[in-house]
Structure formats: C-alpha cells, structure tokens
Motif scaffolding. Structure first.
Motif, PDB file in Angstrom:
ATOM      1  N   TYR A   1      54.475  73.428 -45.174  1.00 43.73           N
ATOM      2  CA  TYR A   1      53.496  72.515 -44.587  1.00 43.73           C
ATOM      3  C   TYR A   1      54.102  71.704 -43.452  1.00 43.73           C
ATOM      4  N   GLU A   2      53.239  71.264 -42.562  1.00 44.63           N
ATOM      5  CA  GLU A   2      53.614  70.207 -41.639  1.00 44.63           C
ATOM      6  C   GLU A   2      53.666  68.935 -42.482  1.00 44.63           C
ATOM      7  N   THR A   3      54.590  68.055 -42.177  1.00 47.14           N
ATOM      8  CA  THR A   3      54.799  66.905 -43.047  1.00 47.14           C
ATOM      9  C   THR A   3      54.751  65.584 -42.296  1.00 47.14           C
ATOM     10  N   GLU A   4      54.601  64.531 -43.082  1.00 43.96           N
ATOM     11  CA  GLU A   4      54.689  63.158 -42.589  1.00 43.96           C
ATOM     12  C   GLU A   4      55.714  62.431 -43.445  1.00 43.96           C
ATOM     13  N   ILE A   5      56.642  61.744 -42.768  1.00 43.12           N
ATOM     14  CA  ILE A   5      57.699  60.977 -43.428  1.00 43.12           C
ATOM     15  C   ILE A   5      57.664  59.568 -42.861  1.00 43.12           C
ATOM     16  N   ASN A   6      57.839  58.580 -43.720  1.00 40.87           N
ATOM     17  CA  ASN A   6      57.980  57.192 -43.287  1.00 40.87           C
ATOM     18  C   ASN A   6      59.443  56.804 -43.424  1.00 40.87           C
ATOM     19  N   LEU A   7      60.014  56.258 -42.342  1.00 39.76           N
ATOM     20  CA  LEU A   7      61.415  55.858 -42.328  1.00 39.76           C
ATOM     21  C   LEU A   7      61.514  54.404 -41.900  1.00 39.76           C
ATOM     22  N   VAL A   8      62.151  53.598 -42.744  1.00 41.36           N
ATOM     23  CA  VAL A   8      62.358  52.183 -42.450  1.00 41.36           C
ATOM     24  C   VAL A   8      63.863  51.951 -42.335  1.00 41.36           C
ATOM     25  N   LEU A   9      64.271  51.384 -41.207  1.00 43.77           N
ATOM     26  CA  LEU A   9      65.669  51.010 -40.995  1.00 43.77           C
ATOM     27  C   LEU A   9      65.741  49.499 -41.156  1.00 43.77           C
ATOM     28  N   THR A  10      66.555  49.062 -42.091  1.00 42.30           N
ATOM     29  CA  THR A  10      66.491  47.665 -42.499  1.00 42.30           C
ATOM     30  C   THR A  10      67.887  47.077 -42.720  1.00 42.30           C
TER      31      THR A  10
ATOM     32  N   SER B   1      45.335  64.187 -40.342  1.00 42.84           N
ATOM     33  CA  SER B   1      46.233  65.192 -39.757  1.00 42.84           C
ATOM     34  C   SER B   1      46.377  66.436 -40.629  1.00 42.84           C
ATOM     35  N   GLY B   2      46.123  66.293 -41.930  1.00 41.89           N
ATOM     36  CA  GLY B   2      46.322  67.399 -42.854  1.00 41.89           C
ATOM     37  C   GLY B   2      47.771  67.595 -43.245  1.00 41.89           C
ATOM     38  N   GLU B   3      48.666  66.739 -42.747  1.00 44.99           N
ATOM     39  CA  GLU B   3      50.082  66.870 -43.058  1.00 44.99           C
ATOM     40  C   GLU B   3      50.375  66.421 -44.491  1.00 44.99           C
ATOM     41  N   LEU B   4      51.361  67.070 -45.094  1.00 46.48           N
ATOM     42  CA  LEU B   4      51.830  66.701 -46.422  1.00 46.48           C
ATOM     43  C   LEU B   4      52.654  65.419 -46.292  1.00 46.48           C
TER      44      LEU B   4
END
Length: 164
Positions: free
Chosen positions: A36-45, A94-97
């Motif tokens: 699948y096309e994917t979505e990732i959330n990345l937080v730099l903290t 978007s339909g992304e995983l």
C-alpha cells in the motif's frame, strides 16, 4: 507515501532530516513488501516532551530516544492482510494506509550518535528504521525478536549505503 512532519524541537539539524526520513521509510516499506501507499506521522521533539509522552503512554517516567505508535494490530509482523480487515486504518481522502506515529528525541539522538561514534545521519536513520519495523508489527521483547529486528534494521540501512 505521505510523511507528516512536525518539528517541535527548536535547534536546526545540519542534514536534510525530512528527505532522509522519507528514504528510510520507503526502504523499510519496500524491504517488508508493503503493498500500500502509506501515511506516517513523524514528530521531532526534545527531552521534556518525549519524557511526558513516555510517562503518559507507557508509564515510564524517563527520556527515551524514540517512541513508536502503530495504527495496526498485526497478527504477524508485516502481514498487511490485517489492513484489509480493518478499513479504518486507511485515510478516507487519500486511501493511504496510516501506519502510525514516530516520535524522535533530537537531543537523545545527538547524544547517542556521539557516544556510538557515528554521525547524526546514521543515528537518525537507524531510529527511523527501528520505528518503522515497530509500525509494521515487529518487537524486541524476546532475544530472538531483538536479533531479527537488528538484522532487518542493518539490512534496510545497508540498502541505502548507511553503515556504521
């Protein structure tokens, strides 16, 4: 692939962390054969924020280098068929995983890079690869699981020419 990047840490890094994160994420997804096309959330903290999150979600009151919050509850690592059974893990537009969230503590990443004797690029890439494996259902609670994750992390990074 969509990477939603949030920079909570004020100090600028001296490398293109967004581009590097995308490369490592794509390499990890390809390595595990994500269909699948994917979505990732990345937080730099920073230290305080990651300690608070660690305390809130894991009941561990200390700074850590990285936290991973998978969206899917894999029955077996990287068995993406579980996504087909739960369509709530796909972005409605978007339909992304949506694989989940990664939170990296920049000061801790910098300290580890120095103490391990390699650059920040290598350490940052390692933390992304490590977290991506968590987002795809891997863990390292047992010695055999840890060995498998270590091998996969190194192979993902080697595919990008990022070595110790």
């Amino acid at each position: 692939m969509t990477l939603n990047l949030e920079m909570e840490y004020e100090e600028n890094l001296d490398f293109d962390y967004e581009e590097l994160a995308k490369k490592v994420i794509e390499a990890a997804l390809d390595y595990e054969g994500c269909p699948y096309e994917t979505e990732i959330n990345l937080v730099l903290t920073g230290n305080e924020e990651i300690q608070q999150t660690n305390r809130e979600f894991r009941n561990i009151d200390r700074v850590t280098d990285v936290l991973s919050f998978p969206m899917l509850d894999f029955t077996a690592p990287a068995d993406f068929s579980v996504a087909e059974e739960d369509d709530t893990c796909f972005h409605p537009e978007s339909g992304e995983l949506i694989l989940g969230d990664i939170m990296i503590c920049i000061p801790r990443m910098q300290e580890q890079a120095e103490s391990y004797g390699h650059g920040q690029i290598r350490e940052f890439a390692f933390l992304i690869a490590h977290s991506m494996l968590h987002l795809m259902g891997y863990d390292h609670m047992e010695p055999e699981e840890a060995k498998e994750m270590e091998r996969k992390q190194e192979e993902i990074l080697a595919s990008l020419g990022i070595t110790r």
